[in-house]
Design an enzyme around this catalytic site. Structure first.
Site, short mmCIF file in Angstrom:
data_model
loop_
_atom_site.label_atom_id
_atom_site.label_comp_id
_atom_site.label_asym_id
_atom_site.label_seq_id
_atom_site.Cartn_x
_atom_site.Cartn_y
_atom_site.Cartn_z
N SER A 159 0.81 -1.22 0.00
CA SER A 159 0.00 0.00 0.00
C SER A 159 0.84 1.28 0.00
CB SER A 159 -0.93 0.02 1.21
OG SER A 159 -0.17 -0.09 2.40
N ASP A 186 -3.14 8.31 7.52
CA ASP A 186 -4.06 7.38 8.19
C ASP A 186 -3.27 6.50 9.15
OD1 ASP A 186 -2.92 5.32 6.76
OD2 ASP A 186 -4.69 4.90 5.54
N HIS A 236 -0.20 5.03 6.99
CA HIS A 236 0.49 5.62 5.84
C HIS A 236 0.82 7.10 6.02
CE1 HIS A 236 -2.11 2.26 4.47
NE2 HIS A 236 -0.96 1.87 3.97
#
Ligand code: NAG
Ligand code: NAG
Ligand code: NAG
Length: 377
Positions: A49, A340, A343
């Site tokens: 991610s 978040d 990240h």
């Protein structure tokens, strides 16, 4: 309008008509929209991610971020599937290389001529091991990402360029691997207490390192020569982990940071060894740990106010859950290190990119990303 002028005008139109395709053909092949010639033919990305540009949008997966407020500060101000408010580190890399942002492999428009500037296979939730991230639903494992490159993209590019030019293209392009976080925080340490797999953390690290080494050898055998490999960020400083281990803001989970550092040392050593072993294999280690730690320890120097609290999410420090659709994020993501629970913000990604790309050791080993890019081979 006199006849003479209109005839002259017609001639210009005819001329322009002939020129436009030539100019257009020239510019799409050699120049980007910014008008700068790319520094390398293409950029190919494999990972999780931290680099997913929207591959998971096409999968049945819990690991998705194609909803607002993700992407609010992205070029289009839309959610793309990137797990941040704007661009990721590999987007900044693409820009620096003079390439367009690298498109997701699973996007149906990623085909034909477009492949010639690179493809991004990264998939949120994936890890180095096949078994990592399965609870997210569908993900593209690193091995599968490599298969997509080998069995789909590479043959198509050879068809477009021919064998000789194709070989040169792959040798000169930049490849980037960014994975491993999920093998720890969403794998080995997903559940507390901490030895769920019946293997020690040392054995897990060894397994991960030997797997990355095999993955790099696959790329080498496919003619790839310039590769950057990212180490781990300080995993214990993610809002998700601080919250999970009941710490308060200002503290990081020390044992997880130790794990990151030990893993990074082992990765660095493996990469140096592989450079010796395989002729002309230009491997470079990217240090994500120090740039993040520097920002966490000296926030004011970088204009950050929030080192441990995420900009968007649920629960204490926004660390309990992903930034959910249409939730209200902070007003000033540029002052946050984390967007978040896992990240970084786009601003932090930019800082990481700059540190690693423009500096040699300890940020990039044995030399800077820029040196790798400019290396003539
Ligand atoms: C991982 O998955 C790939 C298929 O994508 C398979 O070829 C490979 O053998 C698997 N590796 C392990 C160690 O199970
Ligand atoms: C954190 O606190 C919660 C509730 O107070 C508790 O259930 C949990 O076990 C704690 N976790 C750790 C890692 O100490
Ligand atoms: C954030 O920090 C900057 C300096 O780093 C400061 O000027 C600003 O007032 C701070 N903002 C908040 C909301 O604390």
């Amino acid at each position: 309008m006199t006849r003479a002028i209109s005839k002259q005008l017609m001639q210009w139109v005819v001329w322009l008509g002939a020129l436009v395709p030539i100019i257009a053909g020239f510019s799409s092949a050699t120049l980007t929209t910014a008008g700068k010639a790319p520094l390398v033919p293409a950029l190919f990305i494999f990972g999780d991610s931290l680099a997913d540009p929207g591959n998971n949008n096409h999968l049945i997966s819990l690991a998705k971020s194609n909803h607002p407020p993700y992407g609010r500060q992205f070029d289009t101000h839309m959610a793309t599937g990137r797990f941040t408010n704007g661009r990721t580190a590999v987007d900044f890399l693409a820009e620096e290389l003079g390439l367009p942002l690298v498109p997701p492999f699973l996007d149906s428009s990623t085909k034909g001529q477009k492949l010639l500037q690179g493809v991004n296979y990264a998939s949120a939730g994936s890890g180095i091991l096949n078994s990592t991230g399965m609870f997210f639903g569908e993900i593209i494992t690193t091995w599968k990402q490599l298969e997509y490159f080998r069995d789909s993209t590479q043959p198509e590019i050879y068809k477009l360029l021919g064998k000789k030019a194709g070989e040169d293209f792959f040798r000169k392009s930049i490849f980037y691997l960014i994975s491993g976080s999920n093998d720890f925080v969403n794998g080995y340490y997903f559940l507390i207490p901490t030895t769920p797999h019946g293997i020690s953390i040392q054995d897990l690290m060894q397994l991960l390192i030997s797997t990355v080494s095999s993955q790099l050898k696959v790329l080498y055998d496919l003619g790839v020569r310039k590769v950057g490999v990212a180490g781990l960020a300080p995993l214990g400083c993610c809002p998700s982990q601080i919250t999970k281990y009941n710490l308060t803001a200002g503290n990081c989970v020390e044992f997880l940071n130790d794990v990151s550092e030990k893993y990074n040392d082992a990765l660095k050593n493996m990469l140096l060894q592989l450079r010796e072993e395989l002729e002309d294999f230009h491997l470079v280690y990217s240090n994500l740990y120090d740039p993040l730690m520097e920002a966490i320890n000296n926030p004011a120097m970088y204009g950050f106010n929030f080192t441990h609290a995420a900009c968007c999410g649920v629960g204490k420090l926004n660390g309990k859950f992903i930034c959910i659709p249409y939730s209200r994020p902070c007003d000033d993501p540029q002052h946050h290190i984390f967007f978040d629970y896992y990240h970084p913000t786009s601003r932090m990604y930019d800082l990481i990119f700059r540190k690693v790309y423009f500096n040699g050791p300890p940020f990039s080993i044995p030399y800077s990303g820029q040196f790798l890019v400019n290396l003539t081979i």
